[in-house]
Design an enzyme around this catalytic site. Structure first.
Site, mmCIF file in Angstrom:
data_model
loop_
_atom_site.group_PDB
_atom_site.id
_atom_site.type_symbol
_atom_site.label_atom_id
_atom_site.label_comp_id
_atom_site.label_asym_id
_atom_site.label_seq_id
_atom_site.Cartn_x
_atom_site.Cartn_y
_atom_site.Cartn_z
ATOM 1 N N TYR A 1 0.870 -1.171 0.000
ATOM 2 C CA TYR A 1 0.000 0.000 0.000
ATOM 3 C C TYR A 1 0.903 1.215 0.000
ATOM 4 O O TYR A 1 1.824 1.299 0.819
ATOM 5 C CB TYR A 1 -0.884 0.018 1.248
ATOM 6 C CG TYR A 1 -2.159 -0.771 1.086
ATOM 7 C CD1 TYR A 1 -3.032 -0.479 0.050
ATOM 8 C CD2 TYR A 1 -2.478 -1.789 1.958
ATOM 9 C CE1 TYR A 1 -4.200 -1.206 -0.117
ATOM 10 C CE2 TYR A 1 -3.655 -2.514 1.800
ATOM 11 C CZ TYR A 1 -4.499 -2.206 0.760
ATOM 12 O OH TYR A 1 -5.659 -2.918 0.582
ATOM 13 N N ASP B 1 -6.106 -0.913 -6.599
ATOM 14 C CA ASP B 1 -7.573 -0.876 -6.640
ATOM 15 C C ASP B 1 -8.176 -0.341 -5.342
ATOM 16 O O ASP B 1 -9.353 -0.539 -5.073
ATOM 17 C CB ASP B 1 -8.146 -2.272 -6.946
ATOM 18 C CG ASP B 1 -7.731 -3.316 -5.913
ATOM 19 O OD1 ASP B 1 -7.161 -2.941 -4.867
ATOM 20 O OD2 ASP B 1 -7.968 -4.515 -6.164
ATOM 21 N N HIS C 1 -9.797 -7.416 -5.550
ATOM 22 C CA HIS C 1 -9.569 -7.311 -4.105
ATOM 23 C C HIS C 1 -10.585 -8.192 -3.338
ATOM 24 O O HIS C 1 -11.163 -7.774 -2.328
ATOM 25 C CB HIS C 1 -9.722 -5.830 -3.699
ATOM 26 C CG HIS C 1 -8.946 -5.414 -2.491
ATOM 27 N ND1 HIS C 1 -7.974 -4.451 -2.538
ATOM 28 C CD2 HIS C 1 -9.011 -5.793 -1.196
ATOM 29 C CE1 HIS C 1 -7.484 -4.242 -1.320
ATOM 30 N NE2 HIS C 1 -8.093 -5.059 -0.483
HETATM 31 O O1 173 Z 1 -9.200 -5.585 2.012
HETATM 32 C C1 173 Z 1 -8.780 -5.105 3.065
HETATM 33 O O2 173 Z 1 -9.392 -5.251 4.125
HETATM 34 C C2 173 Z 1 -7.550 -4.339 3.025
HETATM 35 O O3 173 Z 1 -6.895 -4.389 2.049
HETATM 36 C C3 173 Z 1 -7.132 -3.479 4.136
HETATM 37 C C4 173 Z 1 -6.718 -2.182 3.869
HETATM 38 C C5 173 Z 1 -6.370 -1.344 4.909
HETATM 39 C C6 173 Z 1 -6.428 -1.782 6.211
HETATM 40 C C7 173 Z 1 -6.811 -3.074 6.476
HETATM 41 C C8 173 Z 1 -7.163 -3.919 5.443
#
Ligand code: 173
Length: 502
Positions: free
Chosen positions: A240, A268, A360
């Site tokens: 991320y 995404d 996702h």
């Molecule tokens: O899909 C999710 O839950 C995920 O990608 C996510 C994103 C940020 C914090 C926790 C989970």
């Protein structure tokens, strides 16, 4: 940082209010008074632990270094004298007792016959919040169901009279050996399901020779997961991208130094989708009177567990950033979450190593198409526009979402994917059975591959070509398909809002 200073539990306990709020996490004392209103998960949950040890609540939903990176060093007050801390008494409700009984009565692993079984057991034995977080998907959850259903629109055209005494479904992913065309894809917050979190995946992946993709938001620290790998064990990293690029740069370069072999940049999720099962769970966990008292300072009820901790993700991430990624790392770059051929083509033209055709797990845009449907489109158009054929070593296509059977994987490979990512089923496996559950899940896939390769007349992954499947209905969302009873009985219908108890 006052690393040496010892503070008694009694002293910490005095700071139990909004005006002065100290908490203990992993044996260290932090002054979080000024951080209360900045906490992405709201102040209320911290205040619940004001003056107390918050480790158990903190652990599953924060990477271990979240507190140290977000609090300035002068707020790290020192170490707590362990013998002086009173244990926070967690009330065991009747519901929790019943759950623990169900956990004790879970079937032995040799009675688990397929990946659906793990889901069925997890649904009954996981803490409710964890189940809600993992199983939830965006909006009406149309896409998450479609991800699995799309595989039902692809049928086999087996070859007969092939000598299948020996069959081999091992392959290479980004040039690295894998015992099957499957990798363990990234899923966050592993400790919600099991105290060892993602380490369960690392251990089972080692035993079965498959590759684990480490998530940015793992509950275990990145280094813990890399340290737990066997020599030579291949791991990828899901990324991320932080609004603060210096943090991302540090993470990426550290990953490269630690031997990570591929960087999967999630594209995404500029904003996290609304997962109502997750949101409703949090809503119901609140005491409504408390929330209204807290007023604007109360927890933001529009957030579930995931959304609350995702505020660092940069919605400004765009194509121009990819050049920067190339300047900071030599790892192969793969975009995770591509949903149309035009974007796959752009990624190819930019010289990236591949794309993951993914929505996702249906947790982002509802009515996004399934990865396997997009795969058919991408192979067709990249052939038409760039003359590419798949699987392609230089530009690899991956698919994830909805995969529960080796036949699902085989369909995607026949249609041009290099490998397929599986996420939730492994989570469910370790939530109920630890790493042995994941090993069992991988063994089940192994056995399913062996049988289905034989029945298809395919001796190796190279034999898995498009002529083995009929995907002519893949784009049709209207055809009647027989429903998958095992899957459907696990799929949990959504609920409407309920009247408050009076
Ligand atoms: O899909 C999710 O839950 C995920 O990608 C996510 C994103 C940020 C914090 C926790 C989970």
């Amino acid at each position: 940082m006052n690393a040496e200073k010892l503070i008694s539990g009694q002293e910490v306990a005095k700071h139990n209010s909004r005006e002065s709020c100290w908490i203990i996490v992993h044996g260290k004392v932090y002054d979080v008074t000024e951080f209360l209103d900045e906490h992405p998960g709201g102040s209320k949950i911290i205040l619940k632990y004001a003056g107390k040890d918050a480790t158990e609540e903190y652990e599953p939903i924060h990477p271990p270094d979240a507190i140290t990176t977000n609090l300035p060093p002068e707020k790290h007050l020192g170490l707590v004298e362990p013998s002086t801390v009173e244990k926070v008494q967690v009330k065991i409700t009747d519901e929790e007792k019943a759950r623990q009984e169900r956990v004790a009565n879970r079937p032995p692993l040799d009675e688990i016959l397929n990946l659906h079984d793990f889901e069925a057991i997890a649904r009954q034995t996981m803490p409710e919040k964890a189940w809600a977080y993992y199983s939830s998907a965006a909006d009406d959850e149309i896409t998450t169901r479609e991800n699995h259903a799309a595989y039902h629109r692809v049928w086999f055209r087996p070859r007969i009279l092939v000598d299948v005494t020996k069959v081999d479904w091992s392959t290479k992913i980004l040039g690295y050996k894998s015992s099957m065309p499957v990798y363990i894809t990234a899923t966050a917050l592993g400790k919600l399901g099991h105290p060892d979190g993602e380490l369960n995946l690392t251990r089972a992946a080692a035993k079965h020779g498959v590759i684990q993709m480490i998530p940015t938001l793992a509950s275990c620290s990145f280094d813990e997961l890399v340290d737990a790998a066997r020599p030579g064990q291949v791991q990828f990293l899901q990324l991320y991208v932080n609004k603060d690029r210096s943090i991302t740069k540090r993470l990426v370069q550290h990953a490269e130094k630690r031997g990570i072999r591929g960087l999967f940049i999630t594209v995404d999720a500029p904003q996290l989708g609304r997962r109502e099962k997750d949101m409703r769970m949090k809503f119901e966990a609140e005491d409504p009177s408390e929330v209204s008292k807290a007023g604007s300072r109360g927890v933001d009820r529009s957030q579930g567990a995931a959304r609350a901790i995702s505020s660092f993700i940069d919605p400004g991430l765009n194509w121009k950033d990819l050049e920067w990624f190339r300047s900071i790392t030599k790892m192969p770059l793969i975009l995770k979450g591509v949903q149309r051929w035009e974007d796959a083509l752009k990624a190819y033209d930019l010289g990236l190593a591949g794309v993951v055709l993914s929505n996702h797990g249906g947790r982002q845009l509802d009515f996004a198409r399934s990865g396997v449907e997009v795969l058919v489109e991408v192979t067709e158009y990249l052939k038409r526009h760039r003359g590419l054929t798949f699987p392609n070593e230089k530009f690899q296509l991956f698919v994830d979402g909805g995969v529960r059977r080796a036949t699902d994987v085989i369909k995607a490979i026949a249609l041009g994917a290099t490998a397929v990512g599986i996420g939730r089923p492994f989570l469910y496996a370790f939530s109920s059975y630890g790493s042995e559950g994941v090993e069992r899940a991988l063994q089940i896939l192994h056995d399913e591959f062996e049988m289905n390769m034989r029945l298809l007349g395919a001796r190796s992954v190279a034999d898995l070509a498009p002529d083995l499947v009929d995907a002519s209905n893949i784009h049709s969302h209207l055809v009647a398909v027989p429903s998958d009873k095992l899957y459907e009985s696990n799929y949990e219908s959504m609920r409407h809002a309920r009247l408050r108890d009076t």
